[in-house]
Design an enzyme around this catalytic site. Structure first.
Site, PDB file in Angstrom:
ATOM      1  N   GLU A 124       0.816  -1.218   0.000  1.00 17.71           N
ATOM      2  CA  GLU A 124       0.000   0.000   0.000  1.00 17.71           C
ATOM      3  C   GLU A 124       0.855   1.275   0.000  1.00 17.71           C
ATOM      4  O   GLU A 124       0.330   2.374   0.170  1.00 17.71           O
ATOM      5  CB  GLU A 124      -0.946   0.033   1.215  1.00 17.71           C
ATOM      6  CG  GLU A 124      -1.786  -1.216   1.446  1.00 17.71           C
ATOM      7  CD  GLU A 124      -2.843  -1.477   0.382  1.00 17.71           C
ATOM      8  OE1 GLU A 124      -2.711  -0.976  -0.752  1.00 17.71           O
ATOM      9  OE2 GLU A 124      -3.803  -2.200   0.696  1.00 17.71           O
ATOM     10  N   TYR A 142     -14.702  14.464  20.134  1.00 13.67           N
ATOM     11  CA  TYR A 142     -13.358  14.003  19.784  1.00 13.67           C
ATOM     12  C   TYR A 142     -13.314  13.338  18.418  1.00 13.67           C
ATOM     13  O   TYR A 142     -12.306  13.416  17.717  1.00 13.67           O
ATOM     14  CB  TYR A 142     -12.780  13.094  20.898  1.00 13.67           C
ATOM     15  CG  TYR A 142     -11.880  13.911  21.786  1.00 13.67           C
ATOM     16  CD1 TYR A 142     -12.432  14.915  22.589  1.00 13.67           C
ATOM     17  CD2 TYR A 142     -10.513  13.757  21.769  1.00 13.67           C
ATOM     18  CE1 TYR A 142     -11.620  15.718  23.362  1.00 13.67           C
ATOM     19  CE2 TYR A 142      -9.692  14.558  22.534  1.00 13.67           C
ATOM     20  CZ  TYR A 142     -10.246  15.540  23.338  1.00 13.67           C
ATOM     21  OH  TYR A 142      -9.439  16.348  24.088  1.00 13.67           O
TER      22      TYR A 142
HETATM   23  P1  13P Z   1       1.181  -5.005   3.567  1.00 13.23           P
HETATM   24  O1  13P Z   1       1.575  -6.210   4.403  1.00 13.23           O
HETATM   25  O2  13P Z   1       1.726  -5.112   2.160  1.00 13.23           O
HETATM   26  O3  13P Z   1       1.538  -3.725   4.272  1.00 13.23           O
HETATM   27  O4  13P Z   1      -0.385  -5.046   3.411  1.00 13.23           O
HETATM   28  C1  13P Z   1      -1.165  -5.142   4.561  1.00 13.23           C
HETATM   29  C2  13P Z   1      -2.447  -4.418   4.398  1.00 13.23           C
HETATM   30  O5  13P Z   1      -2.950  -3.917   5.376  1.00 13.23           O
HETATM   31  C3  13P Z   1      -3.086  -4.331   3.080  1.00 13.23           C
HETATM   32  O6  13P Z   1      -4.079  -3.368   3.066  1.00 13.23           O
END
Ligand code: 13P
Length: 212
Positions: free
Chosen positions: A75, A121
């Site tokens: 990501e 909040y």
């Molecule tokens: P990554 O392990 O590549 O960071 O992906 C985990 C995740 O949360 C995908 O949305």
């Protein structure tokens, strides 16, 4: 200690905190911070946020090239897209925490703000929470959809996936994420009972006194 080493240490500590609070599980979720030169430190792909080490954290250029550390989160491109759209953002938290993900799996009438403004909040830390349509994790089209939402919003909810929250520091992004998860929990606790969310007037007053 250099600013970069300090931030690497902070990602490790915040990752452990989120894991120990059960907001992160398995290898889901990713954290990032932006450095002065525009590159980012981001958690490696398939890593467990509870057991990170400073050296393994990936450093990625604004164009998405790996500059050091382990292979980055799949990501990383949506993290870069948020930083590009939000010059004041210096940290991003994306997790798959239970109540927020449950909220992301519901049908939403108001896709411009997926959770009601139940508390001050939530308004202060999270703000409006647009729902971004579903894309496969790591899809570049997801990064582009995130980019559009980030132009106007510091937080968003990815359908059938989970939230992305950005802020000026990693601590602020973590606190905002925790606030969002608490609102999602309240939302399910309230369930079908008639809630009384904050009025537009109360929200305007909060935003005036506590600008984001
Ligand atoms: P990554 O392990 O590549 O960071 O992906 C985990 C995740 O949360 C995908 O949305």
């Amino acid at each position: 200690m250099s600013a970069e080493s300090e931030l690497r240490g902070k990602i490790v500590r915040m990752g452990a905190l989120l894991y120990n609070r059960q907001l992160a599980h398995g290898s889901a979720g990713n954290l990032s911070v932006r450095l002065e030169d525009g590159s980012i430190l981001v958690t490696p792909t398939n890593s467990c946020l509870g057991f990170l080490t400073p050296e393994q954290i990936s450093r990625v250029s604004p164009q998405g090239e790996l500059l050091g550390g382990d292979p980055p989160s799949k990501e990383a491109f949506f993290h870069l897209a948020v930083y590009e759209e939000r010059p004041a953002a210096r940290a991003i938290v994306h997790l798959h925490s239970t109540y927020s993900v449950a909220a992301s799996c519901l049908c939403h009438e108001n896709t411009e703000d997926a959770l009601p403004p139940l508390t001050a909040y939530h308004v202060m830390r999270v703000g409006k929470l647009p729902l971004v349509g579903y894309f496969r994790p790591g899809d570049r089209a997801l990064a582009e959809a995130v980019r559009s939402a980030a132009r106007e919003h510091r937080s968003m909810l990815l359908a059938n996936h989970g939230p992305i929250v950005s802020a000026g520091t990693l601590e602020e992004a973590v606190y905002a994420y925790e606030e969002l998860e608490e609102t999602a929990k309240l939302y399910f606790i309230i369930g079908d009972r008639k809630a009384s969310p904050l009025t537009a007037e109360a929200i305007a007053d909060i935003n005036r006194v506590f600008p984001s």
